[in-house]
Design a protein around this motif. Sequence first.
Motif: not given
Length: 87
Positions: A27-56
């Motif tokens: 987080v050394a400069e504006p625009g950098l972020a750490v995102v932690e996803v809590a989910a019920a299972d692996d599939e859901t967590a990776f699906a959220v990560q995949e959604l993030l990759t479509t935008r950033w």
Amino acid sequence: MTLPGGENSSGRRSVVLIMRPINDGHVAEPGLAVVEVAAADDETAFAVQELLTTRWAIAPAERVTHEPGEPGVRLRCFLDLWQRPDS
């Protein structure tokens, strides 16, 4: 949040032991972020990560973590809001 005596605000001891510290470089400069996803299972967590990759642009996680005795899994990835995935 951990309170004095090792308990977090929910009164449970050490609920987030598996969370690694956030490095200054993450987080050394504006625009950098750490995102932690809590989910019920692996599939859901990776699906959220995949959604993030479509935008950033992200540094994706390759695995999830699970703390014994706690429900669900966690995944941590790093975002750069200034880079688009198509650039």
